[in-house]
Design a protein around this motif. Sequence first.
Motif, PDB file in Angstrom:
ATOM      1  N   GLU A 169      -2.596 -15.885  -8.917  1.00  0.00           N
ATOM      2  CA  GLU A 169      -3.249 -17.142  -9.288  1.00  0.00           C
ATOM      3  C   GLU A 169      -4.717 -16.941  -9.629  1.00  0.00           C
ATOM      4  O   GLU A 169      -5.276 -17.642 -10.472  1.00  0.00           O
ATOM      5  CB  GLU A 169      -3.115 -18.164  -8.149  1.00  0.00           C
ATOM      6  N   ASN A 170      -5.356 -15.995  -8.970  1.00  0.00           N
ATOM      7  CA  ASN A 170      -6.797 -15.769  -9.149  1.00  0.00           C
ATOM      8  C   ASN A 170      -7.071 -14.402  -9.782  1.00  0.00           C
ATOM      9  O   ASN A 170      -8.051 -13.744  -9.441  1.00  0.00           O
ATOM     10  CB  ASN A 170      -7.508 -15.870  -7.793  1.00  0.00           C
ATOM     11  N   PHE A 171      -6.188 -13.994 -10.695  1.00  0.00           N
ATOM     12  CA  PHE A 171      -6.248 -12.633 -11.222  1.00  0.00           C
ATOM     13  C   PHE A 171      -7.570 -12.309 -11.930  1.00  0.00           C
ATOM     14  O   PHE A 171      -8.001 -11.160 -11.940  1.00  0.00           O
ATOM     15  CB  PHE A 171      -5.066 -12.362 -12.153  1.00  0.00           C
ATOM     16  N   LYS A 172      -8.214 -13.326 -12.490  1.00  0.00           N
ATOM     17  CA  LYS A 172      -9.463 -13.062 -13.208  1.00  0.00           C
ATOM     18  C   LYS A 172     -10.593 -12.660 -12.260  1.00  0.00           C
ATOM     19  O   LYS A 172     -11.545 -11.995 -12.665  1.00  0.00           O
ATOM     20  CB  LYS A 172      -9.883 -14.287 -14.024  1.00  0.00           C
ATOM     21  N   GLN A 173     -10.476 -13.063 -11.003  1.00  0.00           N
ATOM     22  CA  GLN A 173     -11.496 -12.700 -10.016  1.00  0.00           C
ATOM     23  C   GLN A 173     -11.130 -11.446  -9.234  1.00  0.00           C
ATOM     24  O   GLN A 173     -11.934 -10.925  -8.454  1.00  0.00           O
ATOM     25  CB  GLN A 173     -11.701 -13.851  -9.006  1.00  0.00           C
ATOM     26  N   GLU A 174      -9.911 -10.956  -9.437  1.00  0.00           N
ATOM     27  CA  GLU A 174      -9.440  -9.794  -8.688  1.00  0.00           C
ATOM     28  C   GLU A 174      -9.774  -8.492  -9.419  1.00  0.00           C
ATOM     29  O   GLU A 174      -9.877  -8.468 -10.649  1.00  0.00           O
ATOM     30  CB  GLU A 174      -7.922  -9.873  -8.485  1.00  0.00           C
ATOM     31  N   HIS A 175      -9.920  -7.420  -8.651  1.00  0.00           N
ATOM     32  CA  HIS A 175     -10.076  -6.091  -9.243  1.00  0.00           C
ATOM     33  C   HIS A 175      -8.777  -5.741  -9.956  1.00  0.00           C
ATOM     34  O   HIS A 175      -7.689  -6.065  -9.467  1.00  0.00           O
ATOM     35  CB  HIS A 175     -10.377  -5.071  -8.137  1.00  0.00           C
ATOM     36  N   GLU A 176      -8.876  -5.090 -11.111  1.00  0.00           N
ATOM     37  CA  GLU A 176      -7.657  -4.804 -11.872  1.00  0.00           C
ATOM     38  C   GLU A 176      -6.653  -3.970 -11.083  1.00  0.00           C
ATOM     39  O   GLU A 176      -5.444  -4.054 -11.308  1.00  0.00           O
ATOM     40  CB  GLU A 176      -7.972  -4.103 -13.207  1.00  0.00           C
ATOM     41  N   TRP A 177      -7.138  -3.187 -10.117  1.00  0.00           N
ATOM     42  CA  TRP A 177      -6.212  -2.394  -9.313  1.00  0.00           C
ATOM     43  C   TRP A 177      -5.266  -3.278  -8.514  1.00  0.00           C
ATOM     44  O   TRP A 177      -4.139  -2.877  -8.222  1.00  0.00           O
ATOM     45  CB  TRP A 177      -6.976  -1.459  -8.375  1.00  0.00           C
ATOM     46  N   SER A 178      -5.694  -4.486  -8.155  1.00  0.00           N
ATOM     47  CA  SER A 178      -4.830  -5.401  -7.404  1.00  0.00           C
ATOM     48  C   SER A 178      -3.593  -5.759  -8.212  1.00  0.00           C
ATOM     49  O   SER A 178      -2.477  -5.812  -7.692  1.00  0.00           O
ATOM     50  CB  SER A 178      -5.594  -6.682  -7.046  1.00  0.00           C
ATOM     51  N   LEU A 179      -3.784  -6.014  -9.513  1.00  0.00           N
ATOM     52  CA  LEU A 179      -2.649  -6.367 -10.358  1.00  0.00           C
ATOM     53  C   LEU A 179      -1.762  -5.158 -10.638  1.00  0.00           C
ATOM     54  O   LEU A 179      -0.540  -5.286 -10.728  1.00  0.00           O
ATOM     55  CB  LEU A 179      -3.141  -6.990 -11.674  1.00  0.00           C
ATOM     56  N   TRP A 180      -2.374  -3.991 -10.787  1.00  0.00           N
ATOM     57  CA  TRP A 180      -1.567  -2.782 -10.958  1.00  0.00           C
ATOM     58  C   TRP A 180      -0.706  -2.557  -9.725  1.00  0.00           C
ATOM     59  O   TRP A 180       0.445  -2.117  -9.818  1.00  0.00           O
ATOM     60  CB  TRP A 180      -2.459  -1.565 -11.217  1.00  0.00           C
ATOM     61  N   ASN A 181      -1.255  -2.863  -8.547  1.00  0.00           N
ATOM     62  CA  ASN A 181      -0.507  -2.719  -7.304  1.00  0.00           C
ATOM     63  C   ASN A 181       0.690  -3.667  -7.274  1.00  0.00           C
ATOM     64  O   ASN A 181       1.799  -3.281  -6.894  1.00  0.00           O
ATOM     65  CB  ASN A 181      -1.422  -2.992  -6.103  1.00  0.00           C
ATOM     66  N   ILE A 182       0.473  -4.910  -7.702  1.00  0.00           N
ATOM     67  CA  ILE A 182       1.566  -5.889  -7.737  1.00  0.00           C
ATOM     68  C   ILE A 182       2.647  -5.435  -8.705  1.00  0.00           C
ATOM     69  O   ILE A 182       3.849  -5.516  -8.414  1.00  0.00           O
ATOM     70  CB  ILE A 182       1.029  -7.282  -8.125  1.00  0.00           C
ATOM     71  N   LEU A 183       2.236  -4.949  -9.868  1.00  0.00           N
ATOM     72  CA  LEU A 183       3.188  -4.446 -10.856  1.00  0.00           C
ATOM     73  C   LEU A 183       3.992  -3.283 -10.274  1.00  0.00           C
ATOM     74  O   LEU A 183       5.216  -3.207 -10.425  1.00  0.00           O
ATOM     75  CB  LEU A 183       2.435  -3.996 -12.116  1.00  0.00           C
ATOM     76  N   HIS A 184       3.298  -2.395  -9.564  1.00  0.00           N
ATOM     77  CA  HIS A 184       3.938  -1.228  -8.940  1.00  0.00           C
ATOM     78  C   HIS A 184       4.947  -1.660  -7.876  1.00  0.00           C
ATOM     79  O   HIS A 184       6.037  -1.090  -7.775  1.00  0.00           O
ATOM     80  CB  HIS A 184       2.854  -0.350  -8.315  1.00  0.00           C
ATOM     81  N   LYS A 185       4.604  -2.683  -7.086  1.00  0.00           N
ATOM     82  CA  LYS A 185       5.463  -3.126  -5.993  1.00  0.00           C
ATOM     83  C   LYS A 185       6.688  -3.894  -6.495  1.00  0.00           C
ATOM     84  O   LYS A 185       7.752  -3.854  -5.871  1.00  0.00           O
ATOM     85  CB  LYS A 185       4.679  -4.044  -5.040  1.00  0.00           C
ATOM     86  N   CYS A 186       6.542  -4.589  -7.612  1.00  0.00           N
ATOM     87  CA  CYS A 186       7.582  -5.536  -8.032  1.00  0.00           C
ATOM     88  C   CYS A 186       8.387  -5.116  -9.259  1.00  0.00           C
ATOM     89  O   CYS A 186       9.435  -5.717  -9.527  1.00  0.00           O
ATOM     90  CB  CYS A 186       6.961  -6.904  -8.296  1.00  0.00           C
TER      91      CYS A 186
END
Length: 199
Positions: A169-186
């Motif tokens: 929901e707050n991806f624009k404020q998150e470090h890009e590594w957070s989204l890479w982690n979600i992609l990796h997990k899911c």
Amino acid sequence: MSSKYVRANKRNNIIGETVRDVYDWLLQENVGAVAIENIQLRQQHDTDKRFNRLTHHFKKKKLTETILRRGLRLGFCIKKVNPAYTSVIGRFKYMKKYGLSVHESAAFVIGRRGLGYREQLPKELIHIIKTKVKRHLIAVLRSMEESYKQSKSGKKQRQYIAMMLHKIENFKQEHEWSLWNILHKCCWLNQYQIQLKEG
């Protein structure tokens, strides 16, 4: 002479010869800098478990030391970079684009990181996270039985999923590594097609 010593000696010779050949090629190509992963920073979440098992006895430290020693002796600039998520980024961003293997694409990301490039997610991957992954996480939450939700492991899983949903929901404020982690997990790749992991 023990077979263990012979194997270690042969391995060291292979490392030395390989590093020498690589630097010979780099000199021919007029390359003056090398980026390598800082193995002390390698994260468990960024490793390929099968590859790690196969290379358990391979002397990564010896290889790194040989690369550093020979490179510095030849006047190369050596830059160590944090290897976090390099395998994930390479797999989802560059493997198909350039026809690389998992390990080649991870090395490509290490090289880019050494040059100072950031690895933001492409729009199509952000879209997948905001739609398919988000729906998947919500479905997992809704499918939990009430008794499991109240258990220790259930509460822990709910907190983890809630954390991932908050980051989406707050991806624009998150470090890009957070989204890479979600992609990796899911998600995972099947014939270059992104699919959701079960569970």
